[in-house]
Design a protein around this motif. Structure first.
Motif, PDB file in Angstrom:
ATOM      1  N   ALA A 209      -5.399  11.886   2.102  1.00 53.80           N
ATOM      2  CA  ALA A 209      -5.237  11.618   0.824  1.00 53.80           C
ATOM      3  C   ALA A 209      -6.360  12.003  -0.310  1.00 53.80           C
ATOM      4  N   GLY A 210      -7.375  12.566   0.329  1.00 58.31           N
ATOM      5  CA  GLY A 210      -8.448  13.069  -0.483  1.00 58.31           C
ATOM      6  C   GLY A 210      -9.421  11.975  -0.859  1.00 58.31           C
ATOM      7  N   THR A 211     -10.058  12.160  -1.971  1.00 57.54           N
ATOM      8  CA  THR A 211     -11.150  11.117  -2.418  1.00 57.54           C
ATOM      9  C   THR A 211     -10.473   9.952  -2.812  1.00 57.54           C
ATOM     10  N   VAL A 212      -9.262   9.847  -3.245  1.00 57.34           N
ATOM     11  CA  VAL A 212      -8.417   8.903  -3.721  1.00 57.34           C
ATOM     12  C   VAL A 212      -8.462   7.883  -2.415  1.00 57.34           C
ATOM     13  N   GLY A 213      -8.030   8.370  -1.175  1.00 53.12           N
ATOM     14  CA  GLY A 213      -7.901   7.630   0.000  1.00 53.12           C
ATOM     15  C   GLY A 213      -8.834   6.545   0.496  1.00 53.12           C
ATOM     16  N   PHE A 214     -10.109   6.854  -0.267  1.00 54.95           N
ATOM     17  CA  PHE A 214     -11.205   6.023   0.111  1.00 54.95           C
ATOM     18  C   PHE A 214     -11.233   4.579  -0.718  1.00 54.95           C
ATOM     19  N   TRP A 215     -10.341   4.729  -1.706  1.00 56.67           N
ATOM     20  CA  TRP A 215     -10.063   3.525  -2.516  1.00 56.67           C
ATOM     21  C   TRP A 215      -8.663   3.117  -2.300  1.00 56.67           C
ATOM     22  N   LYS A 216      -7.772   3.145  -0.821  1.00 60.85           N
ATOM     23  CA  LYS A 216      -6.844   2.446  -0.738  1.00 60.85           C
ATOM     24  C   LYS A 216      -7.064   0.947  -0.700  1.00 60.85           C
ATOM     25  N   GLY A 217      -5.904   0.066  -1.141  1.00 55.84           N
ATOM     26  CA  GLY A 217      -6.138  -1.246  -0.952  1.00 55.84           C
ATOM     27  C   GLY A 217      -6.889  -1.661  -2.008  1.00 55.84           C
ATOM     28  N   VAL A 218      -7.420  -1.039  -2.835  1.00 57.71           N
ATOM     29  CA  VAL A 218      -8.342  -1.505  -3.941  1.00 57.71           C
ATOM     30  C   VAL A 218      -7.869  -2.504  -5.114  1.00 57.71           C
ATOM     31  N   ILE A 219      -6.461  -2.439  -5.103  1.00 54.81           N
ATOM     32  CA  ILE A 219      -5.712  -3.199  -6.115  1.00 54.81           C
ATOM     33  C   ILE A 219      -5.605  -4.466  -5.497  1.00 54.81           C
ATOM     34  N   GLY A 294       5.066   3.649  13.713  1.00 53.13           N
ATOM     35  CA  GLY A 294       5.894   4.445  14.131  1.00 53.13           C
ATOM     36  C   GLY A 294       7.189   4.446  13.537  1.00 53.13           C
ATOM     37  N   SER A 295       7.381   4.043  12.528  1.00 50.68           N
ATOM     38  CA  SER A 295       8.615   4.028  11.625  1.00 50.68           C
ATOM     39  C   SER A 295       8.262   4.016  10.124  1.00 50.68           C
ATOM     40  N   SER A 296       9.288   4.785   9.199  1.00 51.62           N
ATOM     41  CA  SER A 296       8.995   4.896   7.822  1.00 51.62           C
ATOM     42  C   SER A 296       8.893   3.487   7.052  1.00 51.62           C
ATOM     43  N   SER A 297       9.674   2.400   7.648  1.00 49.06           N
ATOM     44  CA  SER A 297       9.731   1.211   6.989  1.00 49.06           C
ATOM     45  C   SER A 297       8.425   0.665   7.302  1.00 49.06           C
ATOM     46  N   PHE A 298       7.463   1.011   8.133  1.00 50.38           N
ATOM     47  CA  PHE A 298       6.170   0.534   8.151  1.00 50.38           C
ATOM     48  C   PHE A 298       5.047   1.059   7.474  1.00 50.38           C
ATOM     49  N   ARG A 299       5.360   2.253   6.748  1.00 55.05           N
ATOM     50  CA  ARG A 299       4.320   3.332   6.092  1.00 55.05           C
ATOM     51  C   ARG A 299       4.672   2.724   4.737  1.00 55.05           C
ATOM     52  N   TYR A 300       3.391   2.891   3.935  1.00 57.65           N
ATOM     53  CA  TYR A 300       3.278   2.291   2.436  1.00 57.65           C
ATOM     54  C   TYR A 300       2.680   3.301   1.609  1.00 57.65           C
ATOM     55  N   SER A 301       3.409   3.548   0.389  1.00 57.58           N
ATOM     56  CA  SER A 301       2.809   4.607  -0.327  1.00 57.58           C
ATOM     57  C   SER A 301       1.912   3.693  -1.364  1.00 57.58           C
ATOM     58  N   GLY A 302       2.031   2.585  -1.394  1.00 56.11           N
ATOM     59  CA  GLY A 302       0.933   1.636  -2.208  1.00 56.11           C
ATOM     60  C   GLY A 302       1.425   0.394  -2.428  1.00 56.11           C
ATOM     61  N   THR A 303       0.835  -0.426  -3.056  1.00 52.81           N
ATOM     62  CA  THR A 303       0.570  -1.725  -2.997  1.00 52.81           C
ATOM     63  C   THR A 303       2.135  -2.399  -3.169  1.00 52.81           C
ATOM     64  N   PHE A 304       2.693  -2.066  -4.385  1.00 54.60           N
ATOM     65  CA  PHE A 304       3.997  -2.336  -4.632  1.00 54.60           C
ATOM     66  C   PHE A 304       5.320  -1.945  -3.428  1.00 54.60           C
ATOM     67  N   ASP A 305       5.016  -0.824  -3.036  1.00 52.49           N
ATOM     68  CA  ASP A 305       5.953  -0.365  -1.906  1.00 52.49           C
ATOM     69  C   ASP A 305       5.631  -1.386  -0.489  1.00 52.49           C
ATOM     70  N   ALA A 306       4.297  -1.772  -0.264  1.00 53.74           N
ATOM     71  CA  ALA A 306       4.183  -2.505   0.965  1.00 53.74           C
ATOM     72  C   ALA A 306       4.458  -4.207   0.754  1.00 53.74           C
ATOM     73  N   LEU A 307       4.407  -4.521  -0.548  1.00 52.55           N
ATOM     74  CA  LEU A 307       5.037  -5.678  -0.689  1.00 52.55           C
ATOM     75  C   LEU A 307       6.314  -5.569  -0.573  1.00 52.55           C
ATOM     76  N   LEU A 308       7.245  -4.814  -0.863  1.00 55.84           N
ATOM     77  CA  LEU A 308       8.801  -4.915  -0.897  1.00 55.84           C
ATOM     78  C   LEU A 308       9.023  -4.562   0.604  1.00 55.84           C
ATOM     79  N   LYS A 309       8.569  -3.542   1.213  1.00 55.56           N
ATOM     80  CA  LYS A 309       8.900  -3.522   2.724  1.00 55.56           C
ATOM     81  C   LYS A 309       8.414  -4.586   3.556  1.00 55.56           C
TER      82      LYS A 309
END
Length: 361
Positions: A209-219, A294-309
């Motif tokens: 994710a580049g430099t932004v990846g180091f701030w994953k989960g910051v929200i 191992g499934s796309s249902s368990f991969r998250y693009s961001g905070t909101f996506d993680a909450l919904l899934k």
């Protein structure tokens, strides 16, 4: 004097945090793995007790030692110690700086005939929130690496299991035995966890994710600032109540003992942990390697996506995975930290006063 007090609290917070981290780190490793473990919800499922959703803490620790050795319980310890020292130092320094300002404002208000000269609960919440936000923004990259290192073996094992399952399925569908499939399966069975250091983890995060990846989960981490805010509101209010109670009984010594600090710290952390645990699970999920389900249902693009899934595929229990482990780890760590910090502050201030007196002699 206020500046030296802030520095003393920063140094004491860092020292206490490191000691508490070393003592409770195996629990933290197990807890992170519990949080990042995905489990599909069952139909007509009621909210289970935490013990029903995962094996016992001691059993899981034994499993880690069995398959990965003692080092498995301490995966990511080096960056974690750096993160703890930086986090506690930054937090307690800024906490003390803003606490001094809050006390000064309260005293000024009293002179104007407003208030009793003490900082109220809301004041402590604001002070802790500002200090916590600065801490999160500055130290989040360290905790991304720690989470990756704690869950790396778990992620690799899941990837290998997925490949094994695919090979077994392919073998069962063949009418004629294919020796190459068995060879591949044997090769997968012989795979051992690869060395995975801080540099490796950092490169992996950057490549994903580049430099932004180091701030994953910051929200969710920023929202979780309310955790120490709640913790310190309970902590400071409890200490204030104890001192006031002793003053009312006309005790000459209104100081708080190390044991009392330990107990108050435990109660404060317990309340804060239960209130904010779901956010901690979301943060860990975002910071862990995304292939871990191992499934796309368990991969998250961001905070909101993680909450919904998580709500859709795992239900409410998914937000409380490993909570019993976290309560044991965080309450014990916070209690040790508070107790050691208060003693270190006293020692540092005594040393500072002695140094000043020697200079003036």
């Amino acid at each position: 004097m206020s500046e030296s007090n802030a520095i003393a609290n920063g140094l004491a917070g860092a020292g206490g945090g490191i000691i508490a981290q070393i003592i409770t780190y195996p629990l933290q490793t197990v807890n992170t793995r519990q949080q990042t473990e995905r489990t599909l919800k069952r139909t007509r499922q009621s909210f289970p007790s935490n013990s029903a959703t995962a094996p016992g803490i001691l059993f899981q620790m034994f499993q880690v030692v069995r398959y990965e050795g003692w080092g498995g319980l301490y995966s990511g310890l080096k960056p974690s110690l750096l993160g703890t020292a930086a986090s506690q130092g930054i937090y307690y320094y800024f906490y003390q700086v803003f606490k001094n300002k809050a006390v000064a404002i309260a005293a000024a208000r009293k002179l104007k005939g407003r208030g009793d000269g003490t900082v109220g609960m809301f004041g402590w919440l604001v002070v802790a929130a500002i200090a916590g936000s600065l801490n999160v923004l500055l130290t989040n990259p360290i905790w991304v690496l720690v989470t990756r290192m704690q869950t790396h073996t778990q992620a690799e094992r899941k990837i290998v299991e997925k490949k094994k399952e695919a090979l077994r399925k392919a073998a069962s569908e063949r009418t004629i035995a294919d020796p190459t499939l068995q060879d591949k399966l044997n090769e997968l069975n012989s795979i051992k966890p690869r060395p995975y250091g801080t540099i490796h983890a950092a490169n992996e995060v950057y490549n994903e994710a580049g430099t932004v990846g180091f701030w994953k989960g910051v929200i969710p981490a920023l929202i979780m600032v309310c955790n120490p805010s709640i913790q310190f509101m309970i902590y400071e209010s409890s200490l204030k109540h104890l001192r006031a109670k002793r003053a009312a009984k006309k005790h000459e010594d209104t100081s708080i003992s190390a044991l009392e600090v330990f107990l108050v710290g435990a109660i404060a952390k317990l309340g804060a942990t239960v209130a904010t645990y779901p956010l901690l699970v979301v943060k860990s999920r975002l910071q862990a390697k995304q292939e871990i389900g191992g499934s796309s249902s368990f991969r998250y693009s961001g905070t909101f996506d993680a909450l919904l899934k998580m709500i859709r595929y795992e239900g409410l229990p998914g937000f409380y995975k490993g909570m019993s482990t976290k309560i044991v780890q965080s309450v014990f760590a916070a209690s040790v930290l508070f107790m050691i910090k208060e003693e270190l502050v006293k020692a540092i201030m005594v040393l500072a006063n002695k140094t000043k007196s020697i200079k003036f002699e």
